[in-house]
Design an enzyme around this catalytic site. Structure first.
Site, PDB file in Angstrom:
ATOM      1  N   MET A  91       0.804  -1.221   0.000  1.00 18.31           N
ATOM      2  CA  MET A  91       0.000   0.000   0.000  1.00 18.31           C
ATOM      3  C   MET A  91       0.841   1.277   0.000  1.00 18.31           C
ATOM      4  O   MET A  91       0.458   2.273   0.604  1.00 18.31           O
ATOM      5  CB  MET A  91      -0.956  -0.002   1.214  1.00 18.31           C
ATOM      6  N   LEU A  94       4.817   3.975  -5.445  1.00 17.15           N
ATOM      7  CA  LEU A  94       6.246   3.959  -5.784  1.00 17.15           C
ATOM      8  C   LEU A  94       6.570   5.058  -6.786  1.00 17.15           C
ATOM      9  O   LEU A  94       5.784   5.332  -7.698  1.00 17.15           O
ATOM     10  CB  LEU A  94       6.620   2.593  -6.357  1.00 17.15           C
ATOM     11  N   ASN A 108       1.492  -5.881 -10.275  1.00 16.45           N
ATOM     12  CA  ASN A 108       0.629  -5.492  -9.156  1.00 16.45           C
ATOM     13  C   ASN A 108      -0.744  -6.097  -9.376  1.00 16.45           C
ATOM     14  O   ASN A 108      -1.156  -6.317 -10.518  1.00 16.45           O
ATOM     15  CB  ASN A 108       0.501  -3.962  -9.104  1.00 16.45           C
ATOM     16  N   HIS A 110      -4.759  -5.338  -8.506  1.00 19.61           N
ATOM     17  CA  HIS A 110      -5.646  -4.255  -8.082  1.00 19.61           C
ATOM     18  C   HIS A 110      -7.078  -4.778  -8.084  1.00 19.61           C
ATOM     19  O   HIS A 110      -7.494  -5.424  -9.053  1.00 19.61           O
ATOM     20  CB  HIS A 110      -5.502  -3.061  -9.040  1.00 19.61           C
TER      21      HIS A 110
HETATM   22  C1  GRF Z   1      -6.063  -7.184  -2.178  1.00 19.56           C
HETATM   23  O1  GRF Z   1      -7.430  -6.893  -2.290  1.00 19.56           O
HETATM   24  C2  GRF Z   1      -5.330  -6.537  -3.317  1.00 19.56           C
HETATM   25  O2  GRF Z   1      -6.028  -6.543  -4.505  1.00 19.56           O
HETATM   26  C3  GRF Z   1      -5.201  -5.134  -2.781  1.00 19.56           C
HETATM   27  O3  GRF Z   1      -4.900  -5.304  -1.419  1.00 19.56           O
HETATM   28  C4  GRF Z   1      -5.447  -6.533  -0.959  1.00 19.56           C
HETATM   29  C5  GRF Z   1      -4.336  -7.348  -0.358  1.00 19.56           C
HETATM   30  O4  GRF Z   1      -4.773  -8.438   0.392  1.00 19.56           O
HETATM   31  N1  GRF Z   1      -4.258  -4.371  -3.540  1.00 19.56           N
HETATM   32  P1  GRF Z   1      -3.724  -9.531   0.889  1.00 19.56           P
HETATM   33  O5  GRF Z   1      -2.695  -8.817   1.745  1.00 19.56           O
HETATM   34  O6  GRF Z   1      -3.125 -10.180  -0.297  1.00 19.56           O
HETATM   35  O7  GRF Z   1      -4.526 -10.498   1.730  1.00 19.56           O
END
Ligand code: GRF
Length: 197
Positions: A91, A94, A108, A110
């Site tokens: 989160m 970059l 990535n 999303h």
């Molecule tokens: C997922 O929903 C991903 O798409 C988003 O953050 C969440 C990560 O969940 N970017 P996890 O840490 O893989 O359980």
């Protein structure tokens, strides 16, 4: 020889876990490091249980100095010499300088059908817009947020009674199918997008 994959996380690490577990047998990659910007990320313990080296670079130690934070991340990464980076719920945004180092070698996931709903609260926004479907996207990371060539998407229906939480749970199941499939293909040099189901 296998390609070395570093996985960057911030939270529960469920995507990291499915990626790491997928990298066995004739898979072209192997996990070399799980790095978190959050020392309390649940994914760190999951990685340790899987026997994967872990590292923490807490962004709060850098007080908004994004360049210094990224240098510390890069210092950790260099110790493990990754060929490829998978952002899995990482989160932090970059910078272009960091992205350039791993250009074409960083993915990535999303939780929306990009280009719709870049950024946060994707499920609430899809429901509020009256969309009939949602999903997730795996894309190459470029300097622009949640942008970059799309390597795979998975769709799920939005049901009348859905809340952001129930929709997120449905999308999560597809994230865990899509991301390992795309990573495997990407490591094998396949860039044509896959669409699930
Ligand atoms: C997922 O929903 C991903 O798409 C988003 O953050 C969440 C990560 O969940 N970017 P996890 O840490 O893989 O359980």
């Amino acid at each position: 020889m296998s390609l070395r994959v570093a996985i960057l996380i911030s939270g529960s690490g469920s995507n990291m876990e499915v990626l790491a577990r997928s990298m066995t047998g004739d898979h072209p990659g192997r996990p070399c490091l799980v790095l978190s910007n959050n020392p309390d990320a649940g994914g760190l313990l999951k990685a340790q249980k899987l026997g994967i080296p872990t590292a923490v670079v807490d962004h709060r130690d850098f007080k908004g100095d994004r360049g210094a934070f990224e240098k510390a991340v890069q210092d950790q990464l260099q110790k493990w010499r990754p060929d490829f980076i998978a952002l899995a719920g990482f989160m932090r945004v970059l910078t272009a300088d960091f992205v350039r180092i791993y250009e074409g070698r960083m993915l990535n996931i999303h939780p929306s059908l990009l280009p719709k709903y870049k950024g946060l609260k994707t499920h609430a926004r899809a429901i509020a817009a009256g969309d009939i479907e949602a999903g997730c996207t795996v894309h190459e990371v470029t300097a622009a947020l949640d942008d970059g060539p799309i390597l795979g998407q998975a769709r799920v229906p939005i049901l009348a009674q859905d809340t952001p939480e129930t929709l997120a749970a449905r999308v999560f199941q597809m994230e865990h199918v899509l991301y390992p499939a795309v990573l495997r293909r990407a490591l094998a040099g396949e860039r044509s997008p896959i669409m699930l189901p």
